[in-house]
Design an enzyme around this catalytic site. Structure first.
Site, PDB file in Angstrom:
ATOM      1  N   SER A 148     -58.263  35.867 -23.898  1.00 21.55           N
ATOM      2  CA  SER A 148     -56.846  35.992 -23.773  1.00 21.55           C
ATOM      3  C   SER A 148     -56.265  35.941 -22.252  1.00 21.55           C
ATOM      4  CB  SER A 148     -56.154  37.234 -24.506  1.00 21.55           C
ATOM      5  OG  SER A 148     -56.723  37.305 -25.633  1.00 21.55           O
ATOM      6  N   ASP A 198     -54.501  41.430 -31.517  1.00 18.14           N
ATOM      7  CA  ASP A 198     -55.049  40.436 -30.537  1.00 18.14           C
ATOM      8  C   ASP A 198     -56.459  40.066 -31.323  1.00 18.14           C
ATOM      9  OD1 ASP A 198     -55.842  39.356 -27.951  1.00 18.14           O
ATOM     10  OD2 ASP A 198     -57.337  40.864 -27.984  1.00 18.14           O
ATOM     11  N   GLN A 220     -49.104  34.973 -27.910  1.00 19.59           N
ATOM     12  CA  GLN A 220     -50.331  34.803 -26.899  1.00 19.59           C
ATOM     13  C   GLN A 220     -50.683  33.648 -26.519  1.00 19.59           C
ATOM     14  OE1 GLN A 220     -54.633  36.056 -28.276  1.00 19.59           O
ATOM     15  NE2 GLN A 220     -53.934  37.872 -27.471  1.00 19.59           N
TER      16      GLN A 220
END
Length: 292
Positions: A233, A209, A283
């Site tokens: 996110s 991430d 993502q």
């Protein structure tokens, strides 16, 4: 100023962060690091959610995919409780739902699937060619040294990862980053992990991430923070293809196929130094411009 934890001490701190405490049947509690930004780092929540799910699965079954949604910003001052639901245990696969909660409200929802190791067809795209190795590119510290005003709280938090950008990271000053359709980063944990496949999968989830959304900004030569973009996110998916160690170098090859409506999509492929494709991440994030 207190220096941040680095090296093995920082890695040990991450291992402790991922060692959740049982609270009740199928409920586990995760703590936060003592220093950090106001919002919990998304990779931490995803990694802890996977830890909780993995605690309920037979160790012979390893995680092969996870899909998560970030529902609310996590508060660094509060612990996080992870509620696990056993969706199914079949002959080859186990599926779990892991929900992260603070003050009784969901902040992250994940589904994860685990599989008994099997033999079958095996192929993958080659790793990017002519890419300099991690020893041939600057460290993150070297990259950011000319921009101390851009670091903020990041100069204080633990650094369990060794991250080395092949190009300019998104933390430089506005106007100093050239547009690049790809973002490539060498990563590894900056110390050794125990030989626990679930722990290595959770550590890779934690790392996945960190730089992925930066690939969206890279396309436009944009940067994070004042004079650039702020982001969060929205969802995160990760597929694990082959065995790996999170404490060994892998190349995170990232690109952004689309950005619109204040959202950006990024994809990332992870390759070991010998060219094995070990994982793929996707993502989408919320991205908004901010003033200088």
């Amino acid at each position: 100023m207190t220096e941040p934890l680095t090296g093995q001490a920082a890695v040990d701190s991450l291992v402790e962060l991922l060692d959740l405490a049982p609270v009740d049947d199928l409920v586990y509690r995760g703590q936060n690091p003592p220093v950090g930004p106001p919002r919990i780092y998304g990779g931490q929540v995803a990694a802890q959610a996977l830890t909780a799910a993995g605690r309920t699965v037979d160790p012979s079954r390893t995680v092969h995919s996870l899909h998560g949604y970030f529902v609310r910003a996590g508060d660094m001052t509060e612990p996080v409780d992870y509620h696990v639901e056993r969706i199914r245990d079949g002959r080859s696969f186990s599926v779990r739902r892991s929900v992260a909660k603070q003050r009784g409200k969901e902040i992250f929802v994940m589904s994860a699937s685990f599989q008994v190791r099997e033999e079958g067809l095996d192929h993958h795209d080659p790793a990017p060619a002519d890419v300099p190795g991690p020893d041939d590119v600057p460290t993150m510290t070297d990259r950011l040294a000319p921009y101390p005003e851009r670091l903020g709280v990041w100069k204080l938090i633990p650094r369990p990862m060794d991250v080395r950008y092949l190009g300019e990271p998104g933390w430089v000053r506005p106007g100093t980053r050239e547009a690049d359709p790809r973002q490539r980063v060498w990563m590894r944990l900056d110390g050794k992990l125990p030989d626990d496949p679930l722990l290595h999968a959770c550590a890779l989830t934690y790392m996945s991430d960190l730089t992925l959304l930066d690939a969206v900004l890279s396309v436009h030569g944009e940067v994070w923070g004042p004079g650039g973009v702020i982001g969060a996110s929205l969802d995160h998916a990760l597929w694990f293809h082959r065995p790996f160690r999170a404490d060994e170098w892998f190349l995170y090859d990232c690109a952004s196929p689309s950005a619109s409506g204040s959202r950006g999509l990024a994809t990332g492929r992870m390759f070991t130094r010998d060219g094995r494709h070990i994982a793929t991440a996707v993502q989408e994030g919320l991205l908004r411009r901010v003033g200088g």
